[in-house]
Scaffold this motif. Sequence first.
Motif, PDB file in Angstrom:
ATOM      1  N   ARG A 170       0.842  -1.197   0.000  1.00  0.00           N
ATOM      2  CA  ARG A 170       0.000   0.000   0.000  1.00  0.00           C
ATOM      3  C   ARG A 170       0.874   1.242   0.000  1.00  0.00           C
ATOM      4  O   ARG A 170       1.994   1.219   0.488  1.00  0.00           O
ATOM      5  CB  ARG A 170      -0.846   0.092   1.277  1.00  0.00           C
ATOM      6  N   LYS A 214     -10.112   3.651   2.298  1.00  0.00           N
ATOM      7  CA  LYS A 214     -10.197   4.904   3.045  1.00  0.00           C
ATOM      8  C   LYS A 214     -10.455   4.588   4.510  1.00  0.00           C
ATOM      9  O   LYS A 214     -11.370   3.836   4.833  1.00  0.00           O
ATOM     10  CB  LYS A 214     -11.307   5.792   2.501  1.00  0.00           C
ATOM     11  N   ALA A 242      -2.426   7.775  -0.468  1.00  0.00           N
ATOM     12  CA  ALA A 242      -2.678   8.622  -1.633  1.00  0.00           C
ATOM     13  C   ALA A 242      -3.061  10.036  -1.217  1.00  0.00           C
ATOM     14  O   ALA A 242      -2.715  11.002  -1.898  1.00  0.00           O
ATOM     15  CB  ALA A 242      -3.785   8.018  -2.496  1.00  0.00           C
ATOM     16  N   ASP A 296      -6.540   8.086   2.625  1.00  0.00           N
ATOM     17  CA  ASP A 296      -6.860   7.236   1.483  1.00  0.00           C
ATOM     18  C   ASP A 296      -5.593   6.539   1.019  1.00  0.00           C
ATOM     19  O   ASP A 296      -4.543   7.179   0.873  1.00  0.00           O
ATOM     20  CB  ASP A 296      -7.443   8.094   0.361  1.00  0.00           C
ATOM     21  N   TYR A 297      -5.701   5.244   0.806  1.00  0.00           N
ATOM     22  CA  TYR A 297      -4.576   4.422   0.353  1.00  0.00           C
ATOM     23  C   TYR A 297      -4.852   3.855  -1.020  1.00  0.00           C
ATOM     24  O   TYR A 297      -5.964   3.419  -1.304  1.00  0.00           O
ATOM     25  CB  TYR A 297      -4.356   3.232   1.300  1.00  0.00           C
ATOM     26  N   ALA A 298      -3.812   3.806  -1.856  1.00  0.00           N
ATOM     27  CA  ALA A 298      -3.826   2.991  -3.067  1.00  0.00           C
ATOM     28  C   ALA A 298      -3.224   1.658  -2.640  1.00  0.00           C
ATOM     29  O   ALA A 298      -2.142   1.612  -2.039  1.00  0.00           O
ATOM     30  CB  ALA A 298      -2.992   3.637  -4.165  1.00  0.00           C
ATOM     31  N   THR A 299      -3.940   0.575  -2.909  1.00  0.00           N
ATOM     32  CA  THR A 299      -3.542  -0.742  -2.425  1.00  0.00           C
ATOM     33  C   THR A 299      -3.369  -1.687  -3.603  1.00  0.00           C
ATOM     34  O   THR A 299      -4.309  -1.905  -4.369  1.00  0.00           O
ATOM     35  CB  THR A 299      -4.617  -1.282  -1.448  1.00  0.00           C
ATOM     36  N   TYR A 310      -8.691   0.911  -3.597  1.00  0.00           N
ATOM     37  CA  TYR A 310      -8.479   2.057  -2.718  1.00  0.00           C
ATOM     38  C   TYR A 310      -9.161   1.789  -1.387  1.00  0.00           C
ATOM     39  O   TYR A 310     -10.264   1.251  -1.346  1.00  0.00           O
ATOM     40  CB  TYR A 310      -8.990   3.335  -3.376  1.00  0.00           C
ATOM     41  N   ASN A 364     -12.311   2.258  -7.125  1.00  0.00           N
ATOM     42  CA  ASN A 364     -11.704   3.462  -7.706  1.00  0.00           C
ATOM     43  C   ASN A 364     -11.766   4.602  -6.705  1.00  0.00           C
ATOM     44  O   ASN A 364     -12.446   4.523  -5.694  1.00  0.00           O
ATOM     45  CB  ASN A 364     -12.380   3.844  -9.024  1.00  0.00           C
ATOM     46  N   GLN A 365     -11.070   5.690  -6.998  1.00  0.00           N
ATOM     47  CA  GLN A 365     -10.997   6.804  -6.063  1.00  0.00           C
ATOM     48  C   GLN A 365     -12.141   7.798  -6.211  1.00  0.00           C
ATOM     49  O   GLN A 365     -12.424   8.526  -5.277  1.00  0.00           O
ATOM     50  CB  GLN A 365      -9.688   7.571  -6.243  1.00  0.00           C
TER      51      GLN A 365
END
Length: 160
Positions: free
Chosen positions: A88, A127, A91, A113-116, A125, A148-149
């Motif tokens: 991770r 949160k 983001a 918020d994380y991109a995983t 993503y 998605n974000q």
Amino acid sequence: MKGITGLSRVAGACLLAALSTLAHGAEAGTSADELLGDAAFVLKQIDSGQYAAVWQETASFVRAKYTADSFESGLSQLRKQVGAVDHRGWASVTRLTYSHDKAIPDGLYANVDYATWLTDGRVVYEKLSFQLGSDGRWFFTGYEPRPNQGGVPQANVAGK
């Protein structure tokens, strides 16, 4: 002479207070690094199935809304949707002030918020949301994985 001694004491106290602030970093709750550390810790607990431990550090208004069992069950189901995590990276960190909202108590909130990246190559993503307590600590309020974000409402309570 008393005036100078008193002034020296005040100046000394101010200097100690300034050094103490520098030594301890920013005021509690204002550091993005502190929030990122808290979020990473909660994610480790979620990843390892320590849902009861997460419940213990959840904001009081969330604990009032959900039983421990329903919270733990909901968090478990949300985490299962994600799958096996490879790694991770955070983001974004967003702070929000709520006031006069019927569903959420007034106060300062934050989303991390994380991109995983998953082991199957997909990216999702996650949160994590927090409320700043009166003691200056961040208390967990929600977790939301999503594909998605875009277009996600902020401060989702307990992922529901």
